[in-house]
Design an enzyme around this catalytic site. Structure first.
Site: not given
Ligand code: NAD
Length: 264
Positions: A10, A97, A120, A153, A157
């Protein structure tokens, strides 16, 4: 009664947007915002972290036993615990994730015998339409077309190539009959790097704060067809994950996909 939601990860970039958009939608009851014990914001109000009004829920480390759905956008090291928690407590799981191990993917499949699960690599609507298109494009173009997947990205990442790029390649390989993931060629360098037939080139750019760019290049002698998708912000993933959460609650146990959610 509004669906009771746990957000895991979160305090992360995705987790905060999921919390903010869930509050904005007004259709969810966020009952827990969870992150790793060493996160510096543990104890802070989850609403304040998400830059919306105070929620009265502290960022914590414990997953509640009773909830309708858990949305996980954290890191692979959290996945085993999350999957087992949802399975044993009967909580629907929306797993966002990426970079999960084969073993973790198998664990999700086993959990789906007891709970409804959607995993997904990309929760955006546009990308899921692209997932459904790339295989048929590859099939229609035939084996004279070279196929390369290029993704870009942000510099933070961790996994590479992106889970989305892998799903694009997997959908292509399913249609062409190529052995996945053996057909993937990751980057290309060296003196003996000539392109081989029946392979999909995979290329990852990591730079700045790029949210997510994916291109699938189909090229032959004389022409190139490129299908491309750009994510303008993380909100499209967060909205898709919340849409998946609303859809999955009350479903019978099973492994569902965003294609099921979108009816495509
Ligand atoms: P991030 O690094 O900003 O956030 C990850 C959060 O998970 C951090 O707050 C971290 O402290 C927390 N975390 C780490 N270990 C934990 C644990 N054991 N328990 C609970 N929380 C833990 O990353 P992000 O950009 O928000 O992305 C999160 C994940 O979602 C990545 O795997 C990313 O690739 C994936 N992602 C998926 C989609 C999709 O559509 N499926 C879209 C964007 C990102």
């Amino acid at each position: 009664m509004k669906p009771r939601l746990i957000i895991n990860g979160a305090a992360g970039r995705m987790g905060r947007r999921i919390a903010a958009l869930a509050v904005e939608a007004g259709r969810f009851d966020i009952i827990a915002a969870v992150d790793s014990a060493d996160h510096p914001d543990i104890g802070a109000d989850a609403g304040v972290l998400a830059r919306v009004d105070k929620l009265g829920i502290e960022l914590g480390t414990d997953l509640p036993k009773k909830a309708d759905c858990l949305i996980d956008f954290s890191l692979p090291q959290a996945a085993d615990g999350v999957i087992e928690h949802c399975r044993s407590c009967g909580i629907a799981l929306v797993m966002g994730t990426t970079g999960l191990s084969d073993d973790q993917v198998a664990k999700i499949a086993r959990a789906a015998e007891k709970i409804p699960v959607i995993r997904a690599s990309n929760f955006s609507v546009g990308m899921n339409v692209l997932f459904s298109l790339v295989g048929s494009v590859a099939g229609r173009l035939g084996d004279q077309y070279d196929i390369e997947v290029v993704e870009a990205h942000h510099r933070f990442k961790k996994d590479s190539p992106s889970g989305t790029a892998l799903t694009l390649a997997e959908n292509i390989a399913r249609e062409t009959g190529w052995d996945f993931p053996a057909c993937l060629v990751h980057g290309r360098s060296g003196k003996n790097a000539l392109r081989q037939k029946g392979t999909i080139g995979m290329h990852s750019v990591r730079a700045g704060d790029i949210t997510g760019e994916h291109s699938v290049i189909f090229s032959t002698l004389g022409e190139t067809l490129t299908l491309a998708h750009s994510a303008h912000s993380r909100d499209n993933f967060a909205r898709g994950a919340l849409r998946a959460a609303e859809w999955i609650i009350g479903k019978t146990p099973g492994a569902y996909s965003m294609a099921d959610v979108l009816g495509i």
